[in-house]
Write a protein that holds these residues in place. Structure first.
Motif, PDB file in Angstrom:
ATOM      1  N   VAL A   1      16.624  24.547  10.219  1.00  0.00           N
ATOM      2  CA  VAL A   1      17.920  25.238  10.257  1.00  0.00           C
ATOM      3  C   VAL A   1      18.442  25.470   8.841  1.00  0.00           C
ATOM      4  O   VAL A   1      18.977  26.532   8.528  1.00  0.00           O
ATOM      5  CB  VAL A   1      18.938  24.435  11.094  1.00  0.00           C
ATOM      6  N   THR A   2      18.298  24.483   7.967  1.00  0.00           N
ATOM      7  CA  THR A   2      18.744  24.622   6.577  1.00  0.00           C
ATOM      8  C   THR A   2      18.062  25.805   5.906  1.00  0.00           C
ATOM      9  O   THR A   2      18.708  26.627   5.239  1.00  0.00           O
ATOM     10  CB  THR A   2      18.434  23.336   5.785  1.00  0.00           C
TER      11      THR A   2
ATOM     12  N   SER B   1      24.895  30.205  10.463  1.00  0.00           N
ATOM     13  CA  SER B   1      24.909  28.857  11.028  1.00  0.00           C
ATOM     14  C   SER B   1      25.673  28.826  12.347  1.00  0.00           C
ATOM     15  O   SER B   1      25.341  28.052  13.249  1.00  0.00           O
ATOM     16  CB  SER B   1      25.525  27.875  10.024  1.00  0.00           C
TER      17      SER B   1
ATOM     18  N   ALA C   1      24.114  27.480  15.888  1.00  0.00           N
ATOM     19  CA  ALA C   1      24.767  26.369  16.586  1.00  0.00           C
ATOM     20  C   ALA C   1      25.116  26.750  18.026  1.00  0.00           C
ATOM     21  O   ALA C   1      24.902  25.965  18.958  1.00  0.00           O
ATOM     22  CB  ALA C   1      26.025  25.943  15.834  1.00  0.00           C
TER      23      ALA C   1
ATOM     24  N   SER D   1      22.548  19.600  12.857  1.00  0.00           N
ATOM     25  CA  SER D   1      22.539  21.057  13.030  1.00  0.00           C
ATOM     26  C   SER D   1      21.346  21.493  13.869  1.00  0.00           C
ATOM     27  O   SER D   1      21.273  22.645  14.293  1.00  0.00           O
ATOM     28  CB  SER D   1      22.511  21.757  11.667  1.00  0.00           C
ATOM     29  N   ASP D   2      20.391  20.578  14.097  1.00  0.00           N
ATOM     30  CA  ASP D   2      19.217  20.850  14.928  1.00  0.00           C
ATOM     31  C   ASP D   2      19.108  19.744  15.975  1.00  0.00           C
ATOM     32  O   ASP D   2      18.749  18.603  15.660  1.00  0.00           O
ATOM     33  CB  ASP D   2      17.954  20.879  14.059  1.00  0.00           C
TER      34      ASP D   2
ATOM     35  N   GLU E   1      27.731  23.155  12.838  1.00  0.00           N
ATOM     36  CA  GLU E   1      27.161  24.259  12.068  1.00  0.00           C
ATOM     37  C   GLU E   1      26.521  23.729  10.787  1.00  0.00           C
ATOM     38  O   GLU E   1      27.059  22.824  10.141  1.00  0.00           O
ATOM     39  CB  GLU E   1      28.232  25.288  11.721  1.00  0.00           C
ATOM     40  N   GLU E   2      25.391  24.325  10.401  1.00  0.00           N
ATOM     41  CA  GLU E   2      24.619  23.869   9.249  1.00  0.00           C
ATOM     42  C   GLU E   2      25.435  23.875   7.963  1.00  0.00           C
ATOM     43  O   GLU E   2      25.421  22.911   7.198  1.00  0.00           O
ATOM     44  CB  GLU E   2      23.378  24.751   9.089  1.00  0.00           C
TER      45      GLU E   2
ATOM     46  N   LEU F   1      27.915  21.077   7.996  1.00  0.00           N
ATOM     47  CA  LEU F   1      27.227  19.793   7.922  1.00  0.00           C
ATOM     48  C   LEU F   1      26.777  19.501   6.494  1.00  0.00           C
ATOM     49  O   LEU F   1      26.959  18.384   5.988  1.00  0.00           O
ATOM     50  CB  LEU F   1      26.018  19.780   8.863  1.00  0.00           C
TER      51      LEU F   1
END
Length: 571
Positions: free
Chosen positions: A44-45, A55, A59, A111-112, A136-137, A140
């Motif tokens: 995700v990052t 993001s 999510a 986030s994952d 949300e990434e 986070l």
């Protein structure tokens, strides 16, 4: 299921779901999944940092797929984060953060939601059962960074006796006892160190030490606005200036001319803060200004900058081009460097050769060849740019286009297969094109080389904890530029009285942007030597929002106030 999703999918879990929801296509998902595995970074990052998807979209899709509760981390009180429950190394390695403990269960932000290894290791490390909370990434990443900074530095725990023992160095060298002379007496050392540490804790960008006839004033610039924080006795002015000059390796005997230096303050084994220092002889002594250089600002994801979705897509599309010129414009302190660094971070891969010429280089970027401009020895922007073109570049960043020579070399580079990023000091995107023409750049070269222009400002964000609805008459809002359509579902707020989370009702800043793509019609206007007004009118026809309208959108979203947008966008 869509036709795209029915094809054979090699990846699984969240990546597969993003393909099914058409957030990514199959090729993008496979490439991102493979890259994240090979480079040992969260999937995700990587997707968010490269701009493949927002993001928020990830999510939302993940929450539906896995049935994991979704939390908006921006409204969560960071004071509730449990301390010392798990090792900071686990938080960093697994990109997950303990949110709160309820009974015998630890709720962990991810986030994952497929990151089951993180939950298992958190459970093993803490001895507490774990539950996943989806966030949300972008939010986070910011929360983890703040949590780790607080844990590493423990700035709030520094006692007066420890303030004189902070590790200070200048230009990579430690300060020696005999360097400091009488400027190194303990009270002065403790006072200056405390001022610098407090500025870091408050998120200030600059510290001003200002001597006057009957007053000595120290101010912080926080969220773009200066605030007075201390008034030491005026007779301390020479000693304070001397100490700062010693810390930054300046000549303490020279008080007649401005000097420049740098300070590195090592707060812990894992974190150091850089300060750029400048002295200026004034009527009542030397004024000293420290610019706090925050490396984390260069690593912000594009979603954190405040671009609207269509503006972000235009910027990412320009970054994806193999050649052309991207120009970012705005006054000093409007966030131009952060916008450019964010773009460079997206482009920064082992397959590309990236070089930058900056005055000065403020933040180091790993993998980017950064050149510090030095006019005293003849190394200016144009000289550096010529050298770059002999070094097999793919991407070139020029800190600022100040003269015709630099502009011509940059445009030539953009026309010959290189992507060029740079800045100008103009008030709007259309004015940037006419400024280049006024410099003497031929209209044809401008039209064929410039891909996109981004004008920007920084507005203060309303504090989520104390903002309140604004009681503004409907007619006044229409006069300010709002339309009936914008006001239909608008959330118009104003700053509260301030609270423990903010300063005067504001906390942090958000970008306000005008993004103009140089379309064929705008190219025609440029080549016909049209003025900035004609370019602006055509850009508006093509759907571009000027700075004022972008600011009004931020107001309707409840992000900032009308007062703040008026401050940064009204002429």
């Amino acid at each position: 299921m869509t036709p795209q999703a029915s094809t054979a999918i090699q990846i699984s879990g969240l990546a597969k779901r993003l393909v099914i929801d058409e957030i990514l296509n199959e090729q993008q998902a496979n490439e991102a999944y493979l890259y994240s595995k090979q480079n040992k970074i969260p999937f995700v990052t990587h997707v968010v940092q490269t701009g493949l998807a927002s993001s928020k979209a990830i999510a939302t899709s993940a929450a539906e797929e896995f049935g994991t509760p979704l939390l908006d981390l921006s409204v969560f009180d960071s004071a509730m984060f449990p301390k010392d429950v798990v090792d900071a190394k686990l938080i960093r390695n697994h990109h997950a953060l303990p949110l709160f403990q309820r009974g015998n269960r630890l709720h962990v932000a991810l986030s994952d939601p497929t990151n089951l290894q993180a939950l298992d290791e958190f459970k093993f490390n803490s001895g507490i059962s774990t539950d996943a909370i989806l966030v949300e990434e972008v939010k986070l990443a910011a929360a983890i960074e703040k949590y780790l900074d607080d844990a590493d530095d423990a700035l709030g725990d520094l006692e007066d006796e420890s303030l004189e023992n902070i590790d200070i160095s200048a230009d990579g060298g430690d300060l020696k006892e005999d360097d400091a002379s009488d400027a190194d007496d303990a009270p002065i050392v403790r006072f200056i160190n405390k001022i610098m540490l407090d500025a870091i804790k408050l998120g200030a960008s600059d510290i001003h030490f200002e001597p006057y006839e009957h007053l000595y004033r120290i101010r912080y610039r926080t969220d773009g606005v200066l605030h007075e924080v201390a008034n030491p006795p005026t007779n301390l002015a020479p000693r304070l200036a001397a100490r700062l000059k010693v810390m930054s390796r300046m000549d303490i005997s020279e008080r007649r001319v401005p000097q420049d230096g740098r300070i590195k303050m090592k707060l812990s084994k894992k974190r150091a803060i850089d300060f750029r220092v400048n002295t200026l002889p004034t009527l009542w002594g030397e004024k000293v200004v420290l610019r706090i250089l925050d490396p984390s600002s260069a690593k912000m994801g594009i979603d954190a900058l405040g671009y609207e979705e269509d503006q972000k897509e235009m910027y990412l599309a320009a970054l994806a081009q193999p050649q052309g010129m991207i120009l970012v414009t705005g006054p000093t302190g409007s966030g131009k460097t952060v916008s450019l660094y964010t773009g460079l971070n997206i482009l920064n891969t082992s397959e590309r050769n990236i070089s930058t010429a900056e005055d000065p280089v403020e933040i180091n970027l790993e993998g980017v060849n950064q050149v510090h401009v030095n006019n005293k020895v003849g190394l200016n922007f144009s000289t550096a740019l010529r050298a770059f073109l002999r070094q097999d570049p793919d991407i070139v960043m020029v800190g600022e286009i100040r003269d015709l020579e630099t502009a011509e070399i940059a445009i030539k580079a953009a026309q010959t297969g290189h992507l060029v990023l740079s800045t100008l000091h103009t008030n709007s995107a259309p004015e940037t094109l006419t400024r280049l023409r006024n410099m003497g750049v031929p209209a044809f070269n401008i039209a064929t080389s410039v891909s996109i222009i981004i004008a920007q400002r920084l507005a203060r964000r309303l504090c989520e904890h104390c903002k309140k609805p604004a009681d503004i008459p409907h007619e006044t809002l229409l006069t300010e530029g709002f339309t009936e359509e914008m006001l239909a579902d608008a959330e118009i707020n104003m700053a509260g009285g301030g609270c423990s989370h903010c300063m005067n009702g504001y906390k942090g800043r958000v970008g306000i942007y005008e993004v103009v793509k140089v379309s064929p019609e705008i190219q025609r206007i440029i080549m016909e030597e049209g003025n900035s007004l004609e370019i602006a009118q055509q850009a508006e026809k093509e759907g571009c929002r000027n700075l004022r309208k972008s600011g009004l959108m931020k107001i309707t979203q409840g992000i900032t106030s009308l007062e703040e947008v008026n401050r940064v966008t009204k002429d």
